[in-house]
Design an enzyme around this catalytic site. Structure first.
Site, PDB file in Angstrom:
ATOM      1  N   LYS A   1       0.845  -1.211   0.000  1.00  0.00           N
ATOM      2  CA  LYS A   1       0.000   0.000   0.000  1.00  0.00           C
ATOM      3  C   LYS A   1       0.875   1.253   0.000  1.00  0.00           C
ATOM      4  O   LYS A   1       0.598   2.221  -0.708  1.00  0.00           O
ATOM      5  CB  LYS A   1      -0.929  -0.010   1.223  1.00  0.00           C
TER       6      LYS A   1
ATOM      7  N   GLN B   1      -5.307  -2.203   9.345  1.00  0.00           N
ATOM      8  CA  GLN B   1      -5.102  -3.522   8.748  1.00  0.00           C
ATOM      9  C   GLN B   1      -5.688  -4.611   9.655  1.00  0.00           C
ATOM     10  O   GLN B   1      -5.426  -4.656  10.852  1.00  0.00           O
ATOM     11  CB  GLN B   1      -3.590  -3.744   8.537  1.00  0.00           C
TER      12      GLN B   1
ATOM     13  N   ASP C   1     -11.894   1.705   3.539  1.00  0.00           N
ATOM     14  CA  ASP C   1     -12.226   0.275   3.419  1.00  0.00           C
ATOM     15  C   ASP C   1     -13.736   0.076   3.259  1.00  0.00           C
ATOM     16  O   ASP C   1     -14.180  -1.020   2.914  1.00  0.00           O
ATOM     17  CB  ASP C   1     -11.819  -0.462   4.701  1.00  0.00           C
TER      18      ASP C   1
HETATM   19  N1  GUN Z   1      -7.044  -7.615   5.741  1.00  0.00           N
HETATM   20  C1  GUN Z   1      -7.286  -8.403   4.665  1.00  0.00           C
HETATM   21  N2  GUN Z   1      -7.961  -7.713   3.722  1.00  0.00           N
HETATM   22  C2  GUN Z   1      -8.142  -6.464   4.224  1.00  0.00           C
HETATM   23  C3  GUN Z   1      -8.767  -5.291   3.706  1.00  0.00           C
HETATM   24  O1  GUN Z   1      -9.318  -5.254   2.593  1.00  0.00           O
HETATM   25  N3  GUN Z   1      -8.731  -4.200   4.519  1.00  0.00           N
HETATM   26  C4  GUN Z   1      -8.155  -4.222   5.752  1.00  0.00           C
HETATM   27  N4  GUN Z   1      -8.202  -3.111   6.476  1.00  0.00           N
HETATM   28  N5  GUN Z   1      -7.575  -5.293   6.250  1.00  0.00           N
HETATM   29  C5  GUN Z   1      -7.561  -6.406   5.484  1.00  0.00           C
END
Ligand code: GUN
Length: 288
Positions: free
Chosen positions: A53, A97, A120
């Site tokens: 990211k 996350q 998200d």
């Molecule tokens: N962990 C696995 N996939 C995701 C996601 O799309 N967003 C977040 N915040 N954590 C994750």
């Protein structure tokens, strides 16, 4: 032989468009869109996602802030960090996350993110808006799947769409988006009675269960579109999806590979959501 849906190429195209949009945003508003990623603990898979990211932000030109917190952080301390980011005018998007360490209430943490910074789309307000079909951001993975489907000219309207998996992150919102696209949607899960028969009925099959090569060719209708959201390691440590690609690709019309299918689209959609949030904040400030 199936058409392989190239998520890597589409992701690169979306990110290139965002790079140009970021340059005009920065020129117009005197700052770049900002994304904060909060990582708790040292889960190796999460560390890889967070690194990717950060790299995507740098390539597009976004400000990215990484907040690393120890496994021992308390829920109150984590929420205080999020609150600081909620009030930070340089930050447009906040991503915590997942998964979080046991003992931290995930839903309370996600609710503490300001809905207009929730890139998200996990906050109940944003989830509700998606169910009602009125939203500004979509959860990144299902949005990435829809973008891929559209890129290849696949039309869900009137089709039988089967989603395998009912997680809050993928399965449930995926079902909502296919429904909004006028698909006839079935959601399958671990208690589904005859999973193979449900899958065989699908014109569009989306699989997100986290089980290596679980979907075999006998579970897929010839000519179906198969989208594999899985990201697993097999017994030999090789990366693979939830679909047995070598078998299933012989019977489908379209299929996503792992890696290089849905995965890169998730990051592209996160970057898109960050731009959407930044535009909302910048325009709101300009109109103040
Ligand atoms: N962990 C696995 N996939 C995701 C996601 O799309 N967003 C977040 N915040 N954590 C994750």
């Amino acid at each position: 032989m199936a058409v392989i849906m190239d998520g890597k190429a589409l992701s690169a195209k979306v990110r290139e468009e965002l790079r140009l949009e970021c340059a005009s945003f920065s020129a117009k508003y005197g700052r770049a869109p900002g994304l904060a990623v909060v990582l708790v603990g040292d889960n190796p898979a999460s560390q890889v996602y967070v690194r990717n990211k950060k790299k995507a932000c740098a390539e597009i030109g976004y400000l990215s802030r990484e907040i690393l917190l120890p496994q021992t952080v308390t829920e109150a301390e984590l929420i205080a960090v999020i609150d600081g980011l909620n009030h930070d005018s340089l930050i447009d998007g906040i991503l915590v996350q997942l998964p979080l360490p046991v003992g931290i209430d995930e839903s309370r943490v996600l609710r503490s993110i300001s809905p207009d910074k929730d890139v998200d789309a996990f906050h109940p307000e944003n989830v509700g808006n998606i169910v009602l079909g009125k939203y500004s951001v979509l959860p990144c993975t299902p949005a990435g799947v829809m973008a891929l489907i559209r890129e290849y000219g696949i039309e869900p309207a009137g089709k039988k769409c089967v989603v395998v998996g009912r997680s809050n992150i993928v399965g449930k919102p995926m079902a909502m988006l296919l429904l909004e696209a006028n698909g006839t949607v079935t959601v399958c899960h671990s208690k589904t009675r005859d999973l193979a028969a449900e899958c065989r009925a699908a014109d569009i099959l989306v699989v997100a269960i986290g089980k290596a090569r679980y979907i075999t060719a006998d579970m897929v209708k010839p000519g179906a579109v198969v989208i594999d959201v899985g990201m697993n390691r097999d017994g030999d440590g090789r990366l693979c999806g939830d679909v047995d690609f070598s078998q299933v690709s012989a019977v489908t019309s379209y299929i996503t590979p792992v890696p290089g299918g849905v995965g890169p689209m998730t990051i592209a959609m996160l970057m898109k959501n960050t731009m959407t949030a930044a535009l909302t904040h910048a325009e709101r400030k300009a109109n103040d």
